[in-house]
Design a protein around this motif. Sequence first.
Motif, PDB file in Angstrom:
ATOM      1  N   GLY A  22       5.002  12.970   1.388  1.00  0.00           N
ATOM      2  CA  GLY A  22       5.495  11.998   0.767  1.00  0.00           C
ATOM      3  C   GLY A  22       6.932  11.618   0.779  1.00  0.00           C
ATOM      4  O   GLY A  22       7.347  10.756   0.200  1.00  0.00           O
ATOM      5  N   TRP A  24      10.500  10.814   3.179  1.00  0.00           N
ATOM      6  CA  TRP A  24      10.779  10.572   4.557  1.00  0.00           C
ATOM      7  C   TRP A  24      12.284  11.165   4.551  1.00  0.00           C
ATOM      8  O   TRP A  24      12.982  11.420   3.921  1.00  0.00           O
ATOM      9  N   TRP A  79      -9.806   2.080   0.708  1.00  0.00           N
ATOM     10  CA  TRP A  79      -8.534   2.291   1.102  1.00  0.00           C
ATOM     11  C   TRP A  79      -8.300   1.876   2.206  1.00  0.00           C
ATOM     12  O   TRP A  79      -7.465   1.078   2.647  1.00  0.00           O
ATOM     13  N   ALA A  83      -5.700  -1.120   3.823  1.00  0.00           N
ATOM     14  CA  ALA A  83      -4.815  -0.740   5.115  1.00  0.00           C
ATOM     15  C   ALA A  83      -4.839  -1.700   6.163  1.00  0.00           C
ATOM     16  O   ALA A  83      -4.006  -2.295   6.836  1.00  0.00           O
ATOM     17  N   ARG A  86      -3.053  -4.971   5.207  1.00  0.00           N
ATOM     18  CA  ARG A  86      -1.669  -4.862   5.529  1.00  0.00           C
ATOM     19  C   ARG A  86      -1.330  -4.966   6.818  1.00  0.00           C
ATOM     20  O   ARG A  86      -0.145  -5.476   7.147  1.00  0.00           O
ATOM     21  N   ARG A 194       6.471   2.770  11.554  1.00  0.00           N
ATOM     22  CA  ARG A 194       6.351   1.748  10.600  1.00  0.00           C
ATOM     23  C   ARG A 194       4.959   1.370  10.277  1.00  0.00           C
ATOM     24  O   ARG A 194       4.686   1.283   9.007  1.00  0.00           O
ATOM     25  N   GLU A 197       4.151   3.930   7.733  1.00  0.00           N
ATOM     26  CA  GLU A 197       4.370   3.658   6.450  1.00  0.00           C
ATOM     27  C   GLU A 197       3.578   2.735   5.896  1.00  0.00           C
ATOM     28  O   GLU A 197       3.260   2.676   4.544  1.00  0.00           O
ATOM     29  N   ILE A 198       2.954   1.721   6.677  1.00  0.00           N
ATOM     30  CA  ILE A 198       2.166   0.686   5.914  1.00  0.00           C
ATOM     31  C   ILE A 198       0.907   1.525   5.443  1.00  0.00           C
ATOM     32  O   ILE A 198       0.409   1.234   4.392  1.00  0.00           O
ATOM     33  N   ALA A 200       0.288   4.710   4.899  1.00  0.00           N
ATOM     34  CA  ALA A 200       0.666   5.716   3.694  1.00  0.00           C
ATOM     35  C   ALA A 200       0.940   5.009   2.162  1.00  0.00           C
ATOM     36  O   ALA A 200       0.977   5.707   1.187  1.00  0.00           O
ATOM     37  N   GLU A 201       0.973   3.854   2.222  1.00  0.00           N
ATOM     38  CA  GLU A 201       1.464   3.067   1.012  1.00  0.00           C
ATOM     39  C   GLU A 201       0.446   3.448  -0.274  1.00  0.00           C
ATOM     40  O   GLU A 201       1.340   3.593  -1.253  1.00  0.00           O
ATOM     41  N   ASP A 202      -0.781   3.722  -0.157  1.00  0.00           N
ATOM     42  CA  ASP A 202      -1.416   3.774  -0.974  1.00  0.00           C
ATOM     43  C   ASP A 202      -2.166   5.252  -1.065  1.00  0.00           C
ATOM     44  O   ASP A 202      -3.133   5.498  -1.601  1.00  0.00           O
TER      45      ASP A 202
END
Length: 477
Positions: A22, A24, A79, A83, A86, A194, A197-198, A200-202
Amino acid sequence: MTTPTSPSERPPVTHAQHLLDGTWSTDGVSSFDILDPSDGSLVGTVPVAGPEQVAAALAAAGKAREAWARTAPGERGAWLAGAALRVREAADELAELTRREMGKPLDDARGGVLAGAGTLAQYAELGPLHRGRALQGGWGATDLMVAQPRGVVAAVVPWNDPVAVACGLLGAALVTGNVVVLKPSERATHVAVRLAEILAEDLPAGVLTVLCGDGSTGALLAAAEGVDVVAHVGSTATGRSIAEATARTGAKTLLENGGNDPLVVDAGVDPAWAAAQAALGSFANAGQICTSVERIYVHADVAEPFLAALVERARTFAIGPLVDRRMRDAVHAHVAAAVEAGATVLTGGEVPDGPGAAYPCTVLSGCTEDMDVMREETFGPVAPVRVVASFDEALALACAGPYGLAATVLTADQEHAQRAWRELPVGTVKVNAVFGGAPGGAAQPRGRSGSGFGYGPELLDEMTTTKVVHLEPAPRS
């Protein structure tokens, strides 16, 4: 085609990062730069994960795997559906990063991003429906075959279509309850980071982990204890190394590796139409597609007009640069060696002046099977052609060789079409279209091209293992 951004309009140089539990991080044993193949400008710097970062990634994945496996399939599917939305919303940003890192024209890059979002949406629906079977046993017993997640999936993804391929592997693995350690290609790292990152947001920490780096990082990950599946799309040499490593650890391998896909042009077809198909198969994405046409066998009856039309197409076919100068050098070496061995350059075949890694669409005639351009994967905008006397000769040549990814046959003869799809020793056969296929289609390469299904519902099977359960009541006391 969308016009690329000018240097003054480009986003600032970025620095790729690992995602570990979780958090970076740019820690690593070294770093390297990625350059824009269109002009050689700096895109960003990538840290190279070493043993410490690989161990941290696997520890985080190990902590997260049980809770994610116990999450209801419907929740995982919901989920993934979010994603997908997004990723679709970020299509322009991801497409620009793809263009800057590996040179794909912006509209084509955006198409790859949208294809990836579509794949995520597909698995969001298919995942919760993935099921086992009930078996008919004794009257008082229950017998089940239950699909369960395999555990930790190491996804080693390529640079030539970085979003679409990653979405396929990550979507199938995560929706079936696995946790994933993503290793992007060293040639397209920033867009993959990137994307992660999108996604892993939730997600809970550790469900999706990212390790940046080069081949040394991938080798450490593939050989690590605690990895249950290594899914790799890329070169045959890397796939072979992964297979050797997983033979020692016992991890399952899913490999889609190099190809040497043939195109057969039969007598009786429209040569201009056949040339358009050949150009699309050979030159799309500058020939940097796993299922690009790598060698062409054309019947002598249509060879002359076919070659003339193919040359005309090559001279007007719009492509971006190759991913870097190292790839361009390898492509040109195949062309130069073929010419030295007797092939004729009908168009292209010269390295242009200036910055970047551009290479022209190239057509070679007079090619023979002892040339690397015919027997190996060139992975560039090169169409090597051999004229044959019959369909039988073309099919025999197309069937030869150690690769088994895909093949295409252009023919108006139904008997020839039937023979071709039955006899070609490849995972995918296309008749009268170099690209295409129904939604949900899968591919299963053979030979040196790999093993295991990619995409489709079958990939959900690959990402799970089956447990057989026999339930029988104990006798009453």
